[in-house]
Enzyme design. Sequence first.
Site, PDB file in Angstrom:
ATOM      1  N   ASN A 179       0.667  -0.138  -3.278  1.00 17.87           N
ATOM      2  CA  ASN A 179      -0.528   0.173  -2.496  1.00 17.87           C
ATOM      3  C   ASN A 179      -1.402  -1.076  -2.504  1.00 17.87           C
ATOM      4  OD1 ASN A 179      -2.852   1.141  -1.374  1.00 17.87           O
ATOM      5  ND2 ASN A 179      -3.354   2.569  -3.034  1.00 17.87           N
ATOM      6  N   TRP A 180      -1.366  -1.781  -1.389  1.00 21.66           N
ATOM      7  CA  TRP A 180      -2.125  -3.041  -1.326  1.00 21.66           C
ATOM      8  C   TRP A 180      -3.634  -2.815  -1.293  1.00 21.66           C
ATOM      9  CZ3 TRP A 180       0.597  -6.602   2.857  1.00 21.66           C
ATOM     10  CH2 TRP A 180       1.876  -6.953   2.389  1.00 21.66           C
ATOM     11  N   HIS A 210      -5.967   9.508  -1.767  1.00 18.85           N
ATOM     12  CA  HIS A 210      -6.215   8.582  -2.882  1.00 18.85           C
ATOM     13  C   HIS A 210      -7.654   8.774  -3.371  1.00 18.85           C
ATOM     14  CE1 HIS A 210      -6.647   4.998  -5.286  1.00 18.85           C
ATOM     15  NE2 HIS A 210      -5.330   4.828  -5.221  1.00 18.85           N
TER      16      HIS A 210
HETATM   17  O1  LIG Z   1      -4.717   3.203  -7.386  1.00 23.14           O
HETATM   18  C1  LIG Z   1      -3.641   2.728  -7.711  1.00 23.14           C
HETATM   19  C2  LIG Z   1      -2.475   2.801  -6.822  1.00 23.14           C
HETATM   20  O2  LIG Z   1      -2.708   3.655  -5.750  1.00 23.14           O
HETATM   21  C3  LIG Z   1      -3.480   2.016  -8.992  1.00 23.14           C
HETATM   22  O3  LIG Z   1      -4.136   0.792  -8.911  1.00 23.14           O
HETATM   23  P1  LIG Z   1      -3.885  -0.271 -10.089  1.00 23.14           P
HETATM   24  O4  LIG Z   1      -2.393  -0.361 -10.272  1.00 23.14           O
HETATM   25  O5  LIG Z   1      -4.507  -1.516  -9.608  1.00 23.14           O
HETATM   26  O6  LIG Z   1      -4.543   0.315 -11.316  1.00 23.14           O
END
Ligand SMILES: O=C(CO)COP(=O)(O)O
Length: 250
Positions: A9-10, A95
């Site tokens: 997820n960029w 999300h």
């Molecule tokens: O929200 C996330 C993936 O959708 C997780 O982000 P991180 O891996 O940067 O903690």
Amino acid sequence: MRRKIVVGNWKMNGSLASNERLLKALVEKIPQAISVDIVVCAPYPYLFQTQSHLKHSPIFWGAQNVAKYESGAFTGEVSVSMLKEFGASYAIIGHSERSTAYCESDENIATKFMMVKKAGMTPILCVGETLIEREAGIMEKVVSKQLDTIIEMYGEEIFDETVIAYEPIWAIGSDLAASPEQAQAMHQFIREKLSSNTEVIKSLKIIYGGSVNPQNAIQLFSMPDVDGGLVGRASLNASDFESICHSAEI
Ligand SMILES: O=C(CO)COP(=O)(O)O
């Protein structure tokens, strides 16, 4: 045995130049025969670029959100049919960065989940609790309620061939991932909750998200109910993301 899946997820990161470097490196590094499904979810303006780079690779791609409506006067929104026509296979739904910042309700999330599924794409539904909720010991109740809205509106069978991402909000962007045991306990809870439908049991994937990195991925992914990961920051670095994808090949 469920095939594992790793989703990058960029978020709101990237530029034409940095995406090109990242996508080229991924295409070079990820072997055609990798035994894991890999997905990149890029910001909308970069989906064309993502599609162009990944079309002959084993890597799927998708969006980070969809509109709740089919079409019409909804300025700034992007519909499922647009994404589908364009060739996207996945969409992240609900999300916490969206549900918190834009007050997205469980009902909205449920509608989006159904629309992505109905279009023949795979929804990746994010669920998870805050730190306060975990400390109060009500994390299962919170996640259960997030799932119940979808079950009440569309029935348990809608989870057939979909992905649920358990993303404890306290672990996102924090460098404090859930322990493999904490992840396993919640994944098992979710699987058992949805276990009355045999099609769902066979095809539902439950992945973990929140500070996944090359160091912790193997341990997290080796838990019996963890089917892969939803990766934020580490998906922006080709070597880290490659390493995480290989960690799922177990
Ligand atoms: O929200 C996330 C993936 O959708 C997780 O982000 P991180 O891996 O940067 O903690």
